[in-house]
Design a protein around this motif. Sequence first.
Motif, mmCIF file in Angstrom:
data_model
loop_
_atom_site.group_PDB
_atom_site.id
_atom_site.type_symbol
_atom_site.label_atom_id
_atom_site.label_comp_id
_atom_site.label_asym_id
_atom_site.label_seq_id
_atom_site.Cartn_x
_atom_site.Cartn_y
_atom_site.Cartn_z
ATOM 1 N N TRP A 89 0.812 -1.220 0.000
ATOM 2 C CA TRP A 89 0.000 0.000 0.000
ATOM 3 C C TRP A 89 0.847 1.274 0.000
ATOM 4 N N TYR A 130 3.687 1.724 -7.281
ATOM 5 C CA TYR A 130 3.379 0.778 -6.217
ATOM 6 C C TYR A 130 4.109 -0.536 -6.481
ATOM 7 N N GLN A 133 3.464 -2.793 -9.361
ATOM 8 C CA GLN A 133 3.797 -2.344 -10.710
ATOM 9 C C GLN A 133 5.260 -2.629 -11.062
ATOM 10 N N LEU B 154 5.377 -8.942 6.954
ATOM 11 C CA LEU B 154 5.458 -7.486 6.941
ATOM 12 C C LEU B 154 5.695 -6.950 8.350
ATOM 13 N N LYS B 171 0.912 2.780 8.871
ATOM 14 C CA LYS B 171 1.505 2.288 7.629
ATOM 15 C C LYS B 171 1.533 0.772 7.545
ATOM 16 N N LEU B 172 1.163 0.101 8.630
ATOM 17 C CA LEU B 172 1.165 -1.359 8.559
ATOM 18 C C LEU B 172 -0.206 -1.956 8.911
ATOM 19 N N PRO B 175 -3.530 -0.222 7.045
ATOM 20 C CA PRO B 175 -3.638 -0.579 5.627
ATOM 21 C C PRO B 175 -3.834 -2.075 5.412
ATOM 22 N N ALA B 176 -3.195 -2.878 6.238
ATOM 23 C CA ALA B 176 -3.360 -4.319 6.074
ATOM 24 C C ALA B 176 -4.798 -4.733 6.372
ATOM 25 N N PRO B 252 -5.470 3.240 -3.807
ATOM 26 C CA PRO B 252 -4.975 3.230 -5.192
ATOM 27 C C PRO B 252 -4.042 2.058 -5.476
ATOM 28 N N TRP B 253 -3.405 1.522 -4.437
ATOM 29 C CA TRP B 253 -2.472 0.432 -4.686
ATOM 30 C C TRP B 253 -3.168 -0.838 -5.154
ATOM 31 N N ALA B 254 -4.469 -0.914 -4.881
ATOM 32 C CA ALA B 254 -5.200 -2.105 -5.287
ATOM 33 C C ALA B 254 -5.647 -2.015 -6.747
ATOM 34 N N GLN B 255 -5.551 -0.791 -7.324
ATOM 35 C CA GLN B 255 -5.947 -0.626 -8.724
ATOM 36 C C GLN B 255 -4.830 -1.102 -9.655
ATOM 37 N N ASP B 256 -5.199 -1.363 -10.886
ATOM 38 C CA ASP B 256 -4.199 -1.855 -11.828
ATOM 39 C C ASP B 256 -3.222 -0.766 -12.234
ATOM 40 N N GLN B 257 -3.743 0.399 -12.506
ATOM 41 C CA GLN B 257 -2.874 1.515 -12.841
ATOM 42 C C GLN B 257 -3.154 2.648 -11.878
ATOM 43 N N SER B 258 -2.108 3.374 -11.508
ATOM 44 C CA SER B 258 -2.331 4.477 -10.565
ATOM 45 C C SER B 258 -2.738 5.727 -11.330
#
Lengths: 251, 258
Positions: A89, A130, A133, B154, B171-172, B175-176, B252-258
């Motif tokens: 993330w 990320y 990517q 992690l 941050k851990l 989000p997790a 956004p990290w779960a999306q394919d493109q940022s």
Amino acid sequence: MTALAIEHVSKSYALNGVQRPVLNDISFDVAPNEIVSIVGASGCGKSTLLRLIVGLDEDYRGSIIQGGVSDTKAAKVGMVFQDHRLYPWLTVGANVDLAFDASNLRKPERLARVHHYLQLVGLSDYEKAYPKQLSGGMAQRAAIARALAQEPDILLMDEPFGALDSILRMRLQDELLSIWEKNRVSIVIVTHDVEEALYLGNRVIVMEPDPGRIRDVFEIELARPRDRADPRLAALKQRCLATLVGREALS
Amino acid sequence: MPERLHTPRRLPLGAVLPLAATGAWAAASMTGMLSGPMAVSPLEVLTTPFLDASGRELWLSLLATMLRVLVGGAIGGIVGLMLGYAAGMYRVASLGLAPTVHTIRQVALFAWIPLLTAWFGNGEGTKLVFIGLSTFFPLFLATEQGVRGTPEKLVDVARTLKLKRWTRVSKLYLPAALPSIYVGLQIAVLSAWIGTIGAEYAIGNGRGLGSYIASARDQFRMDIVLVGVFALAGGGVLLTTAVRSLTAQLSPWAQDQS
Ligand SMILES: Nc1ncnc2c1ncn2[C@@H]1O[C@H](COP(=O)(O)OP(=O)(O)OP(=O)(O)O)[C@@H](O)[C@H]1O
Ligand SMILES: [Mg+2]
């Protein structure tokens, strides 16, 4: 004075209720600013050993003593894991920035260092990307940048260049050596690549499995910078490989 | 009739059933099959919220209900998030909290109303507490589970980097836990929506979609009751969609493109 003293360390894991020894009576020292390479068959406990050294697992026999930088300051131990373990993330830059969390650096300085270490591993363009990517090798390089950014006194690396192509691997090996010369860091590096172990190490520890123990230690007394084509390295490689496979050949 | 056969292809398949039902309804009221004081035509339902004096109350009621959902839901949600985090993180908190929460959760939500009205009276307080309860449970459970599921690998990184406590939270662990929290949030927002209207309906006073439906029923205004029911469904869909797109934007990290 030693940077790291590992004395009679043994470790076992419980598997289905049975204690299975994984490390058996491991002893070696790492001098300040020394590079120690560890090679050994898969499953002989190399990763386990690094976990013990960095303090992630305190359930073992024997002792592991880190020489402090001074009487008042404990040594900082950095770790590159076998898998990259980036936080999915966070962007690559933010992942590297985590290395400064324990420090008192100010934001602009942190930013500058993130840039610097990402550039070092060739990922300047990916600061805002990320982890998903990135390719496997790129993610591994980001993880290396994160560990280097900590500017540790002792750096533990678990097959850090395993996922890289040979040209990049050689470049990063040399990058590592130049950081090592500049920062006076002690390094323990686990690798499957005997050539890499010999090229980098002041010493190469060869381990054997079941239970994991030290089979032999090779002192590599070649001056740096070393020549990868040096016939003495080739000869050492033959001996090292013979030691590594020797056991299997016998049994 | 051949054109009729082609329409379902252009239309989303899911629209066929409601349209057919509306068609049948309209046909039934036009032909006089539906008649009597309780019969309403689709057209009436469409015009009532704009043209009818009592029907126009819909908009303010809707606003009042939405506000209640947001305020009560946010309070319950935040408490659920914090306690759920503690329960997921710390053994003591988990052992101390989880059995109580899991037991209380078994009480059907609406069974709380008599108790709450006795404690907090018939006003806004009871409604807010009730809505808070309806979001507390899903978020508590989701957060607890999500935090507990943080990958051990992690956590190792956090330990070797000696991350500060707040960094670990932000941050851990959070989000997790987010994917799980998002699922909890979707459940929470629906249960808050239904809970709010239920509470308004049961308590009856004050403005709100629930009271709107309740008073229309008391005056035998079936058109307004139906308007309320449609608004209820529409509001639920709206809230769920809003939560879904919000959560997509926040990760956004779960999306394919940022
Ligand atoms: N958490 C664990 N629980 C039980 N057994 C474990 C655990 N971690 C490792 N082991 C066992 O300890 C042994 C050594 O594992 P380790 O990961 O240290 O090997 P390794 O030398 O790093 O291997 P590789 O070169 O494949 O990475 C293996 O047999 C493994 O099954
Ligand atoms: Mg390993």
